[in-house]
Design a protein around this motif. Structure first.
Motif, short mmCIF file in Angstrom:
data_model
loop_
_atom_site.label_atom_id
_atom_site.label_comp_id
_atom_site.label_asym_id
_atom_site.label_seq_id
_atom_site.Cartn_x
_atom_site.Cartn_y
_atom_site.Cartn_z
N PRO A 267 38.14 48.27 35.81
CA PRO A 267 39.06 46.73 35.92
C PRO A 267 38.04 45.48 35.81
N GLY A 268 38.61 44.54 35.65
CA GLY A 268 37.82 43.19 35.81
C GLY A 268 38.86 42.00 35.39
N THR A 269 38.32 41.01 35.42
CA THR A 269 39.00 39.75 34.94
C THR A 269 38.68 39.23 33.51
N ALA B 58 42.83 41.83 34.90
CA ALA B 58 43.38 41.28 36.20
C ALA B 58 44.04 39.88 35.55
N ASP C 99 39.97 36.31 41.11
CA ASP C 99 39.90 36.06 42.54
C ASP C 99 38.46 35.34 42.67
N LEU D 59 47.88 45.71 42.99
CA LEU D 59 46.65 46.24 43.84
C LEU D 59 46.01 47.16 42.55
N LEU D 60 44.73 47.26 42.51
CA LEU D 60 44.11 48.08 41.65
C LEU D 60 44.41 49.58 41.70
N ARG E 257 30.08 42.52 47.44
CA ARG E 257 31.59 42.37 47.15
C ARG E 257 31.99 43.49 46.52
N GLU E 258 31.18 44.40 45.59
CA GLU E 258 31.68 45.59 45.00
C GLU E 258 31.67 46.60 46.19
N ASN F 17 39.58 49.89 48.75
CA ASN F 17 40.24 50.86 47.70
C ASN F 17 40.41 52.33 48.31
O1 PNS Z 1 35.59 40.96 36.98
P1 PNS Z 1 35.96 40.94 38.58
O2 PNS Z 1 36.09 39.70 39.05
O3 PNS Z 1 34.88 41.66 39.28
O4 PNS Z 1 37.36 41.66 38.92
C1 PNS Z 1 37.81 41.79 40.13
C2 PNS Z 1 38.96 42.92 40.33
C3 PNS Z 1 39.99 42.41 39.25
C4 PNS Z 1 38.53 44.31 40.08
C5 PNS Z 1 39.49 42.65 41.55
O5 PNS Z 1 39.88 41.44 42.01
C6 PNS Z 1 40.73 43.46 41.93
O6 PNS Z 1 40.51 44.69 41.91
N1 PNS Z 1 41.99 42.70 41.76
C7 PNS Z 1 43.15 43.57 42.03
C8 PNS Z 1 43.71 43.33 43.53
C9 PNS Z 1 43.16 44.47 44.47
O7 PNS Z 1 43.61 45.31 44.24
N2 PNS Z 1 42.56 44.01 45.57
C10 PNS Z 1 41.94 45.04 46.62
C11 PNS Z 1 40.71 45.46 46.06
S1 PNS Z 1 39.65 44.33 47.33
#
Ligand code: PNS
Length: 163
Positions: A7-9, A36, A40, A74-75, A99-100, A107
């Motif tokens: 996943p990612g933006t 996404a 975010d 949600l992912l 963050r990760e 998750n």
């Molecule tokens: O490219 P990025 O910004 O690292 O991607 C972030 C992403 C899209 C993986 C994250 O924002 C995401 O999982 N968004 C979906 C909403 C979600 O499931 N949030 C709960 C996990 S904290």
């Protein structure tokens, strides 16, 4: 059959992202690149979700076991929907870690059947990000090599000529 979601933006997909997707595709039977819809991180995306999907599809077209789709949920829900059991993310410098780590923990809490795995970025792409690419390209700098050629073309179309 092991399916992973990556996943990612992807605003836009960089050479670093592509490297992670290629390495994930060599490990898993199938990889779903999940774009996404909403970002975010600060600021609105430069490209629409459809444009980001188009670019990600074009640059992964050499990988037969990779598909691309957008999501606005949600992912973990997306992972369940596409029957993926693993979330693959790229990890660059330590600055990514907090963050990760938080996302992986949350998750896991939502659905412990879905594991998060990290693929460590190669040194060449350690400090590469979509934001940096947009900043450089936006100021007329060259991002050749930092993004796939197709993405470079789209950036030039969006931000103007001269690169
Ligand atoms: O490219 P990025 O910004 O690292 O991607 C972030 C992403 C899209 C993986 C994250 O924002 C995401 O999982 N968004 C979906 C909403 C979600 O499931 N949030 C709960 C996990 S904290």
């Amino acid at each position: 059959m092991k399916r992973a979601v990556c996943p990612g933006t992807f605003d836009p997909m960089t050479s670093g992202h592509l490297d992670i997707v290629e390495r994930a595709a060599a490990i898993f039977d199938e990889v779903v690149v999940a774009v996404a819809v909403s970002a975010d991180k600060g600021g609105g995306p430069l490209f629409t979700p459809e444009e980001r999907v188009e670019m990600a599809t074009a640059v992964t077209s050499h990988l037969p076991n990779v598909t691309v789709r957008q999501f606005d949920s949600l992912l973990v829900d997306l992972a369940r929907q596409v029957e993926a059991t693993v979330i693959v993310k790229g990890l660059r410098a330590v600055t990514d870690f907090e963050r990760e780590f938080q996302m992986a923990q949350l998750n896991y809490r939502i659905d412990s059947a879905i594991e998060t795995m990290f693929i460590v970025s190669i040194p060449d792409y350690m400090y590469l990000s979509s934001s940096a690419v947009k900043q450089i390209a936006g100021h007329g700098g060259s991002v050749e090599g930092l993004v796939p050629a197709h993405v470079n073309k789209r950036l030039v179309e969006r931000l103007g000529t001269g690169r």
